[in-house]
Design an enzyme around this catalytic site. Structure first.
Site, PDB file in Angstrom:
ATOM      1  NE  ARG A  95      -3.148  -0.209   3.022  1.00 31.47           N
ATOM      2  CZ  ARG A  95      -4.333  -0.764   2.746  1.00 31.47           C
ATOM      3  NH1 ARG A  95      -5.213  -0.090   2.047  1.00 31.47           N
ATOM      4  NH2 ARG A  95      -4.631  -1.969   3.198  1.00 31.47           N
ATOM      5  NE  ARG A 124      -8.512  -0.116   0.502  1.00 27.30           N
ATOM      6  CZ  ARG A 124      -8.845   0.909   1.257  1.00 27.30           C
ATOM      7  NH1 ARG A 124      -9.456   1.956   0.741  1.00 27.30           N
ATOM      8  NH2 ARG A 124      -8.546   0.938   2.538  1.00 27.30           N
ATOM      9  CB  CYS A 171     -28.659  -5.157  -7.805  1.00 31.84           C
ATOM     10  SG  CYS A 171     -28.891  -4.824  -9.533  1.00 31.84           S
TER      11      CYS A 171
HETATM   12  C1  LIG Z   1      -0.426  -8.036   2.143  1.00 30.56           C
HETATM   13  C2  LIG Z   1       0.928  -8.321   2.649  1.00 30.56           C
HETATM   14  C3  LIG Z   1       1.915  -7.330   2.618  1.00 30.56           C
HETATM   15  C4  LIG Z   1       1.657  -5.914   2.152  1.00 30.56           C
HETATM   16  O1  LIG Z   1       0.886  -5.191   3.049  1.00 30.56           O
HETATM   17  P1  LIG Z   1       0.715  -3.609   2.850  1.00 30.56           P
HETATM   18  O2  LIG Z   1      -0.179  -3.207   3.955  1.00 30.56           O
HETATM   19  O3  LIG Z   1       0.107  -3.390   1.523  1.00 30.56           O
HETATM   20  O4  LIG Z   1       2.059  -3.004   2.969  1.00 30.56           O
HETATM   21  C5  LIG Z   1       3.185  -7.674   3.027  1.00 30.56           C
HETATM   22  N1  LIG Z   1       3.473  -8.921   3.471  1.00 30.56           N
HETATM   23  C6  LIG Z   1       2.538  -9.894   3.526  1.00 30.56           C
HETATM   24  C7  LIG Z   1       2.912 -11.235   3.999  1.00 30.56           C
HETATM   25  C8  LIG Z   1       1.237  -9.614   3.113  1.00 30.56           C
HETATM   26  O5  LIG Z   1       0.320 -10.572   3.176  1.00 30.56           O
END
Ligand SMILES: *Cc1c(COP(=O)(O)O)cnc(C)c1O
Length: 431
Positions: free
Chosen positions: A292, A328, A360
Site C-alpha cells: 500500500r 474497499r 444491485c
Molecule cells: C499483504 C501483505 C503485505 C503488504 O501489506 P501492505 O499493507 O500493503 O504493505 C506484506 N506482506 C505480507 C505477507 C502480506 O500478506
C-alpha cells in the site's frame, strides 16, 4: 506525497490533464502516476540506507506488469502470494531469485512452480506446510529455501479484516511455538534450508508503535536464530499506512508541514528512525514488504456521473464505476476522497449525500453521507488513493468488463491494460 493536483482549475496527474485521458479512453479507468511510484520507493529505500536491506514490493497491492517492471527497474524485489503473481513478476522482467512467497495455503502446484523458478525463499506459515515443501523439494532432489512466519501476537490497531499479527488470526506460527518449529526443520526436514524469519502484523498502520513493539518482541528470537541456524535475513513485513482522508492535499509538502506530531501519519523517516536502531545491531539482511505504501497514493479511479437523485432523506449521485471496480468501501469500510475534475465543482454548499455505483447491492457505494461535489450528468470525479488493492481486487460481478489501466509519466501516458471486451467476459465459457 503524490502527483495528483489541480493545474488551471483542472485535475492533473503529473503534467497530464485527466480529462484528456477520459476523452479518449472513457470510464471507469484507473490512472497511475509513475513518478509517485518512484518517489515512494526511493524515499523508503533512502530512509533505510543505514542497514543492509531489500524492498520486496507486495505484488498483491497492484500487480499490473508495467508497474512491476517500473519497480524492478528501481531495484525492487517482490513478495508474492500465489504462483500467478510469480508468473506476473517474470513476465514483467523480474527475477524469481528476488521473490519471497507468502501465504497460508500454497498448493503443491504453486510450490513446484516456485521451486522450478528458483525463488529466494518460501515464507512458511505452518509445520504442515514445512513438511509438504520438504517432500516436494526432496522429490526434485533439491533443497527448498524457507523462513518461518512468526505471529508476534501484537495489536496492529487497524481494521479487524487487515490485522494479521494477533494470536487469533490465521497467519503465521505462534510466538511460543516458533523455536520448536525451527528445531523440527533442523532435525527432521533435510530438504529444507533455513534462510530467515518473517513477520507481518497488518496493513494500513498509521502509528509506528505496533511495529516497534513487534520488532522488540522478536529481537532475541532473531539473535538466537542467527547464532543457531545462521539465518541470513529477517523480514519485518509490510503495513505502512497511507493518507486517505486528506488525500488530495497530502500531495503537497505544505500539508505535511502543517500536521502536528499527533496528527502526522507514519512517514518512512519516522518508521526508520524508530526501527533501524533496533535492527542494525542484528547484522542481518532486512526485508520489507510494502504494498500500500508504494502503490496506494499513486493511483486514482476515475468515473463519470450518470444520474442525480434526491430522495426523501438524502441525495445520490450514480456513477459508472462500482464495487466490482473498487471494493474497499464495501469490504472494509475503506474511505476514498472524492475529487471532481473541475476545481470549481468542489462543494461550497452543504449538499449531503452518497456516491453510488450501478450494482444491485446496498454495499455498492463509494461514500455515504458526505458533502457532495457539484457534479451532474457527464461530469467526472476521481476516487483518490486507489492505487493499492483497487484493480487487483476488481471482479466481473454483474458482468461488468474490468476497467482500463493507464500509466502517466511526465507529459505522457500509455494504456497498460485495455478495457475488457464482451468477448473477454465470456472467454473460456461454453454452452
Ligand atoms: C499483504 C501483505 C503485505 C503488504 O501489506 P501492505 O499493507 O500493503 O504493505 C506484506 N506482506 C505480507 C505477507 C502480506 O500478506
Amino acid at each position: 506525497m503524490h502527483h495528483f493536483h489541480y493545474k488551471n482549475e483542472s485535475l492533473h496527474c503529473e503534467n497530464v490533464d485527466l480529462s484528456s485521458i477520459t476523452d479518449t479512453y472513457g470510464t471507469p479507468t484507473y490512472i497511475y502516476s509513475a513518478q509517485t511510484f518512484r518517489d515512494s520507493y526511493q524515499r523508503l529505500d533512502k530512509a533505510l540506507a543505514e542497514i543492509d536491506h531489500e524492498i520486496s514490493y507486495a505484488v498483491k497491492a497492484n500487480s499490473n506488469i508495467a508497474i512491476l517492471h517500473l519497480l524492478k527497474e528501481l531495484g525492487s524485489g517482490f513478495d508474492i502470494v500465489s504462483a500467478g503473481e510469480l508468473y506476473r513478476v517474470i513476465a514483467a522482467g523480474g527475477d524469481a531469485a528476488h521473490c519471497t512467497f507468502a501465504g497460508v495455503g500454497k498448493t503443491d502446484e504453486e510450490i513446484n512452480y516456485a521451486l522450478d523458478q528458483g525463488i529466494y525463499c518460501f515464507n512458511v506459515e505452518s509445520i504442515h506446510e514445512l513438511e509438504v515443501i520438504n517432500s516436494l523439494a526432496k522429490a526434485k532432489g533439491i533443497k527448498a529455501p524457507v523462513a518461518l512466519r512468526v505471529n508476534p501476537n501484537v495489536d496492529a490497531k487497524t481494521h479487524k479484516y487487515i490485522s494479521t499479527g494477533k494470536a487469533e488470526n490465521k497467519f503465521g506460527i505462534d510466538f511460543e511455538a516458533i523455536e520448536g518449529a525451527y528445531a523440527h526443520v533442523a532435525a527432521n526436514l533435510d530438504s529444507l534450508e533455513i534462510k530467515g524469519l518473517q513477520m507481518h502484523i497488518g496493513s494500513q498502520l498509521t502509528q509506528v508503535k505496533p511495529f516497534e513493539e513487534a520488532v522488540n518482541k522478536v529481537l532475541s528470537l532473531v539473535r538466537m536464530l542467527k547464532d543457531t541456524y545462521a539465518i541470513e535475513f529477517f523480514s519485518i513485513g509490510g503495513g505502512i499506512g497511507i493518507v486517505y482522508e486528506d488525500a488530495l492535499a497530502s500531495g503537497q509538502q505544505s500539508w505535511w508541514d502543517k500536521q502536528t506530531d499527533e496528527q502526522r501519519p507514519l512517514t518512512p523517516e519516522l518508521y526508520a528512525e524508530r526501527i533501524v536502531p533496533l535492527l542494525k545491531p542484528l547484522g542481518l539482511k532486512i526485508l520489507l514488504e510494502p504494498g500500500r505504501f508504494i502503490a496506494g497514493n499513486a493511483g486514482v479511479l476515475v468515473t463519470e456521473c450518470l444520474y442525480e437523485k434526491s430522495g426523501k432523506s438524502k441525495s445520490f449521485r450514480m456513477v459508472d464505476a462500482a464495487m466490482n471496480d473498487l471494493i474497499r468501501p464495501a469490504l472494509y469500510e475503506g474511505y476514498h476522497q472524492i475529487v471532481p475534475f473541475k476545481q470549481s465543482q468542489i462543494s461550497d454548499k452543504t449538499l449531503i449525500g452518497d456516491i453510488v455505483g450501478p450494482i444491485c447491492e446496498t454495499g455498492d457505494f463509494f461514500c455515504q453521507s458526505v458533502e457532495l461535489p457539484n457534479i451532474e450528468r457527464g461530469d467526472y470525479i476521481a476516487l483518490m488513493s486507489a492505487g493499492a488493492y483497487g484493480f487487483t481486487m476488481a471482479s466481473n460481478y454483474n458482468s461488468r468488463p474490468l476497467p482500463t489501466e493507464i500509466l502517466v509519466d511526465g507529459d505522457e501516458f500509455k494504456v497498460i491494460r485495455k478495457r475488457q471486451t464482451f468477448t473477454d467476459l465470456i472467454a473460456g465459457e461454453s454452452v
